[in-house]
Design a protein around this motif. Structure first.
Motif, PDB file in Angstrom:
ATOM      1  N   PHE A 141       0.829  -1.213   0.000  1.00 60.67           N
ATOM      2  CA  PHE A 141       0.000   0.000   0.000  1.00 60.67           C
ATOM      3  C   PHE A 141       0.859   1.256   0.000  1.00 60.67           C
ATOM      4  O   PHE A 141       0.555   2.234  -0.704  1.00 60.67           O
ATOM      5  N   ASN A 142       1.938   1.252   0.761  1.00 63.37           N
ATOM      6  CA  ASN A 142       2.794   2.436   0.860  1.00 63.37           C
ATOM      7  C   ASN A 142       3.538   2.740  -0.440  1.00 63.37           C
ATOM      8  O   ASN A 142       4.109   3.825  -0.582  1.00 63.37           O
ATOM      9  N   ARG A 143       3.534   1.819  -1.385  1.00 59.12           N
ATOM     10  CA  ARG A 143       4.236   2.026  -2.651  1.00 59.12           C
ATOM     11  C   ARG A 143       3.283   2.296  -3.815  1.00 59.12           C
ATOM     12  O   ARG A 143       3.711   2.461  -4.948  1.00 59.12           O
ATOM     13  N   ILE A 144       2.006   2.367  -3.506  1.00 57.75           N
ATOM     14  CA  ILE A 144       1.018   2.725  -4.520  1.00 57.75           C
ATOM     15  C   ILE A 144       1.006   4.244  -4.677  1.00 57.75           C
ATOM     16  O   ILE A 144       1.168   4.977  -3.700  1.00 57.75           O
ATOM     17  N   PRO A 145       0.825   4.774  -5.890  1.00 61.88           N
ATOM     18  CA  PRO A 145       0.732   6.228  -6.076  1.00 61.88           C
ATOM     19  C   PRO A 145      -0.314   6.842  -5.157  1.00 61.88           C
ATOM     20  O   PRO A 145      -1.370   6.240  -4.914  1.00 61.88           O
ATOM     21  N   PHE A 146      -0.039   8.029  -4.653  1.00 65.19           N
ATOM     22  CA  PHE A 146      -0.870   8.640  -3.619  1.00 65.19           C
ATOM     23  C   PHE A 146      -2.318   8.822  -4.074  1.00 65.19           C
ATOM     24  O   PHE A 146      -3.254   8.600  -3.293  1.00 65.19           O
ATOM     25  N   PHE A 147      -2.532   9.195  -5.334  1.00 65.12           N
ATOM     26  CA  PHE A 147      -3.898   9.445  -5.794  1.00 65.12           C
ATOM     27  C   PHE A 147      -4.728   8.164  -5.821  1.00 65.12           C
ATOM     28  O   PHE A 147      -5.950   8.195  -5.631  1.00 65.12           O
ATOM     29  N   ILE A 148      -4.071   7.032  -6.041  1.00 64.06           N
ATOM     30  CA  ILE A 148      -4.778   5.753  -6.005  1.00 64.06           C
ATOM     31  C   ILE A 148      -5.108   5.384  -4.557  1.00 64.06           C
ATOM     32  O   ILE A 148      -6.200   4.893  -4.253  1.00 64.06           O
ATOM     33  N   LYS A 149      -4.163   5.661  -3.660  1.00 68.21           N
ATOM     34  CA  LYS A 149      -4.415   5.392  -2.238  1.00 68.21           C
ATOM     35  C   LYS A 149      -5.599   6.211  -1.746  1.00 68.21           C
ATOM     36  O   LYS A 149      -6.402   5.728  -0.931  1.00 68.21           O
ATOM     37  N   GLU A 150      -5.734   7.429  -2.218  1.00 68.45           N
ATOM     38  CA  GLU A 150      -6.861   8.282  -1.815  1.00 68.45           C
ATOM     39  C   GLU A 150      -8.192   7.640  -2.198  1.00 68.45           C
ATOM     40  O   GLU A 150      -9.155   7.668  -1.423  1.00 68.45           O
ATOM     41  N   LYS A 151      -8.248   7.054  -3.393  1.00 65.97           N
ATOM     42  CA  LYS A 151      -9.478   6.402  -3.849  1.00 65.97           C
ATOM     43  C   LYS A 151      -9.787   5.159  -3.015  1.00 65.97           C
ATOM     44  O   LYS A 151     -10.941   4.896  -2.661  1.00 65.97           O
TER      45      LYS A 151
END
Length: 243
Positions: A141-151
């Motif tokens: 999760f910590n390596r996923i792009p931030f905008f995807i984490k927001e979704k």
């Protein structure tokens, strides 16, 4: 001198009145304390230490200013900010604590924790908690792009709100046997936690003697602070500036 405890602020840009109260507390009260303990759910949801938003930077700076002034600050992860990690600690100077930590408050041993692990009747939540605390899952999760984490987080927050509507208040409260078990395990007569949003001081009569459980309040309608001094303690509130 005093030691201060707070939890369940649920800071978010959409609730500026809470943030203003928190900043006032950090600048006017916390600097004169012996220590500050944040027992989880400081944020409505912390997506990750890579959050570079103005809001996240503002909160980081408040902690950095406090710790730079010499006031030690300790942080226990809650169910909304379990992704607060080493990078946040390094940037702010706060010290991360484990799920359960025994501390000494002016000669009294106490166990401090967020409190979610005490709610053993909430089986569905505890299963969710076990999953999101898996190191490998957090690593991904910590390596996923931030905008995807927001979704992803937006979807999780919606699911949490819907799940809460179907649960009774008793299920979301602590289990007394678990409270006593944790206190016995750590050989303490004092427990301090948040999570349940039910501020109170509970007296426990057990075979091991009299014990005390202090529950911190949330910051939804006012600030809530446990002020602990050598002479005693008090659960206090702080009005929002608009009140």
């Amino acid at each position: 001198m005093t030691t201060l405890f707070i939890s369940d602020l649920h800071l978010t840009p959409s609730a500026p009145e809470i943030t203003e109260c928190f900043i006032r507390f950090m600048r006017e009260e916390a600097p004169s304390a012996d220590a500050l303990y944040v027992l989880g759910d400081l944020f409505e949801f912390w997506i990750g230490d890579d959050d570079r938003s103005e809001f996240a930077q503002q909160i980081r700076q408040e902690f950095k200013t406090l710790t730079d002034s010499g006031v030690p600050c300790f942080f226990t992860q809650g169910n909304r900010d379990f992704l607060v990690g080493k990078k946040f600690a390094k940037q702010t100077g706060v010290q991360l604590l484990g799920d359960e930590t025994v501390i000494d408050i002016y000669g009294t041993k106490a166990v401090v924790l967020h409190g979610d692990t005490l709610c053993t009747q909430d089986v569905k939540y505890l299963e969710y908690r076990q999953k999101v605390h898996m190191p490998w899952l957090q690593w991904i999760f910590n390596r996923i792009p931030f905008f995807i984490k927001e979704k992803i987080v937006a979807k999780v927050q919606t699911d949490i709100k819907e799940d809460k509507h179907t649960k009774s208040l008793d299920i979301m409260d602590v289990t007394q046997s678990e409270v006593e078990s944790v206190m016995t395990k750590h050989q303490v007569n004092l427990m301090i936690h948040g999570h349940t949003h039910r501020p109170n001081v509970h007296s426990i009569n057990s075979q091991d003697g009299d014990k005390t459980r202090i529950v911190l309040g949330d910051w939804y309608t006012q600030g809530s602070v446990l002020v602990y001094a050598k002479e005693g303690f008090e659960l206090q509130t702080r009005p929002f500036q608009s009140q």
